[in-house]
Design an enzyme around this catalytic site. Structure first.
Site, mmCIF file in Angstrom:
data_model
loop_
_atom_site.group_PDB
_atom_site.id
_atom_site.type_symbol
_atom_site.label_atom_id
_atom_site.label_comp_id
_atom_site.label_asym_id
_atom_site.label_seq_id
_atom_site.Cartn_x
_atom_site.Cartn_y
_atom_site.Cartn_z
ATOM 1 C CG ASP A 33 23.732 5.944 -8.703
ATOM 2 O OD1 ASP A 33 23.449 7.131 -8.920
ATOM 3 O OD2 ASP A 33 23.561 5.044 -9.545
ATOM 4 N N GLY A 116 15.134 2.896 -18.475
ATOM 5 C CA GLY A 116 14.119 3.639 -19.209
ATOM 6 C C GLY A 116 12.712 3.143 -18.979
ATOM 7 C CG ASN A 155 11.578 3.296 -12.078
ATOM 8 O OD1 ASN A 155 11.482 2.089 -11.895
ATOM 9 N ND2 ASN A 155 12.511 3.837 -12.850
ATOM 10 C CB ALA A 156 10.303 0.013 -7.293
ATOM 11 C CB ILE A 157 15.319 2.503 -9.063
ATOM 12 C CG1 ILE A 157 15.061 3.919 -9.608
ATOM 13 C CG2 ILE A 157 14.852 1.454 -10.061
ATOM 14 C CD1 ILE A 157 15.897 4.253 -10.845
ATOM 15 C CG ASP A 158 17.478 6.126 -7.665
ATOM 16 O OD1 ASP A 158 18.144 5.150 -8.060
ATOM 17 O OD2 ASP A 158 17.423 7.198 -8.285
ATOM 18 C CB SER A 175 13.835 7.005 -10.797
ATOM 19 O OG SER A 175 14.468 7.437 -11.982
ATOM 20 C CD1 TRP A 176 13.993 9.885 -14.141
ATOM 21 C CD2 TRP A 176 13.037 11.098 -15.772
ATOM 22 N NE1 TRP A 176 14.992 10.594 -14.773
ATOM 23 C CE2 TRP A 176 14.448 11.342 -15.783
ATOM 24 C CE3 TRP A 176 12.237 11.746 -16.710
ATOM 25 C CZ2 TRP A 176 15.045 12.211 -16.684
ATOM 26 C CZ3 TRP A 176 12.849 12.602 -17.618
ATOM 27 C CH2 TRP A 176 14.231 12.835 -17.600
ATOM 28 C CD1 TRP A 177 5.925 6.148 -14.617
ATOM 29 C CD2 TRP A 177 8.145 6.138 -14.738
ATOM 30 N NE1 TRP A 177 6.285 5.277 -15.632
ATOM 31 C CE2 TRP A 177 7.642 5.253 -15.733
ATOM 32 C CE3 TRP A 177 9.529 6.296 -14.648
ATOM 33 C CZ2 TRP A 177 8.444 4.542 -16.609
ATOM 34 C CZ3 TRP A 177 10.344 5.584 -15.523
ATOM 35 C CH2 TRP A 177 9.806 4.725 -16.477
ATOM 36 C CD GLU A 211 17.351 9.716 -11.650
ATOM 37 O OE1 GLU A 211 16.580 8.817 -12.039
ATOM 38 O OE2 GLU A 211 18.379 10.033 -12.272
#
EC number: 3.2.1.99
Length: 330
Positions: A33, A116, A155-158, A175-177, A211
């Site tokens: 990343d 996950g 999803n609170a990433i990236d 990310s996903w969701w 994502e």
């Protein structure tokens, strides 16, 4: 990452013209990343931490030319105190940093998450005296920017920040969701804009893998790059880099066929080829007079280790970018 070294390392045949390839990067290029910043001609890359090593804190690499890289250790010795409070635990590592410069200050966003799950948070650390020769010095952690939990459809990433010509700033993440979201930032603080609480929806695959957003402005458009499918599985990874574009940073984004990215649209930019498996975790950035894509891939010739690669974004007459092939023609 400059034109001359690129051509040299690409192995242009003597006595004849050859199409350029992506550069052969040297030194310590193990990273996941990646986010890359060029300052005063030097390059710094930050990446996801190693699980259970050095408390999983963000990794740092440096390069004088964007070709030969050296490991510079970790950003910090331990995870920030807010992580345990937000997640109820310290995860094995911190993920997916993003670095930008605004008004002379470096803004570095990063994620803490339970793998996950969408029990996650994006944090921010800033540096008003960022020195590429000493990239781990001078940082002040400012805590949480945005968080998510079981009641959210994201999803609170990236995280990926972009500053627009109108003086505003934005943070893409997800990310996903339900996919990729966008919130407006206060440009100076780097935190969410309190007067605009709109959560913009940029791209979705209806629960399938999408994502690692990155947004780049070019030629009257904003280009959204994302990673699709499965990461983090070495040579079994199925990551691939997809893209779409919009006239405004908030969308709507469409792919080359006109399909909305919120309806599963996406145009392929880079997929697995040869030893370069599962390219993704990408970031597009302005690199002087050119635009560059930094990403990781899983090296099939080296036990599936994740490694840094960069490539020039070559803009076609139709306004869409392409990348040079990998060295060796794959």
């Amino acid at each position: 990452m400059r034109p001359a070294p690129l051509l040299l390392l690409a192995g242009v045949a003597l006595g004849g013209a050859a199409s350029p390839t992506q550069p052969i990067l040297r030194g310590d290029v193990q990273i996941h990343d990646p986010t890359v910043l060029r300052v005063n001609g030097a390059y710094v890359a930050f990446g996801t931490g190693h699980e259970y090593i050095d408390d999983g804190t963000l990794r740092v690499k440096t390069s004088p030319d964007g070709v030969t890289w050296t490991d510079a250790g970790t950003l910090t010795q331990t995870q920030p105190a807010w992580v345990n409070g937000a997640l109820g635990t310290n995860p094995p590592n911190l993920w997916a940093p993003n670095i930008t410069l605004h008004g002379g200050t470096a803004y570095l966003y990063y994620a803490a998450s339970q793998f996950g799950k969408n029990t996650s948070a994006i944090g921010l650390t800033t540096n008003k005296t960022f020195d590429p020769n000493h990239p781990t010095r001078g940082w002040t952690d400012l805590g949480i920017v945005v968080r998510s939990g079981p009641g959210d459809n994201f999803n609170a990433i990236d995280a990926a920040r972009i500053d627009t010509p109108d003086g505003r700033a934005w943070l893409a993440f997800g990310s996903w969701w339900d996919g990729i979201k966008l919130r407006e930032l206060d440009p100076a603080s780097g935190k969410l804009k309190t007067r605009n609480k709109t959560l913009y929806r940029l791209a979705s695959r209806g629960g399938q893998g999408i994502e690692a957003p990155s947004i780049l402005q070019h030629g009257g458009y904003y280009y959204l790059f994302t990673s699709w499918d499965r990461c983090c599985a070495g040579v079994n990874s199925t990551y691939r880099i997809m893209m779409g574009r919009a006239r405004t940073v908030t969308g709507p984004y469409t792919d080359r066929t006109g399909r909305p990215l919120t309806d599963g649209g996406g145009t392929p930019l880079l997929t697995s080829a040869g030893r370069y498996i599962g390219p993704g975790g990408q970031e597009a950035f302005h690199d002087g007079a050119r635009d560059t894509l930094a990403y990781h891939y899983y090296d099939a010739d080296d036990a599936g280790l994740s490694k840094l690669q960069t490539a020039t974004l070559r803009w076609g007459a139709d306004g869409w970018p392409t990348l040079d092939p990998h060295p060796g023609g794959s």
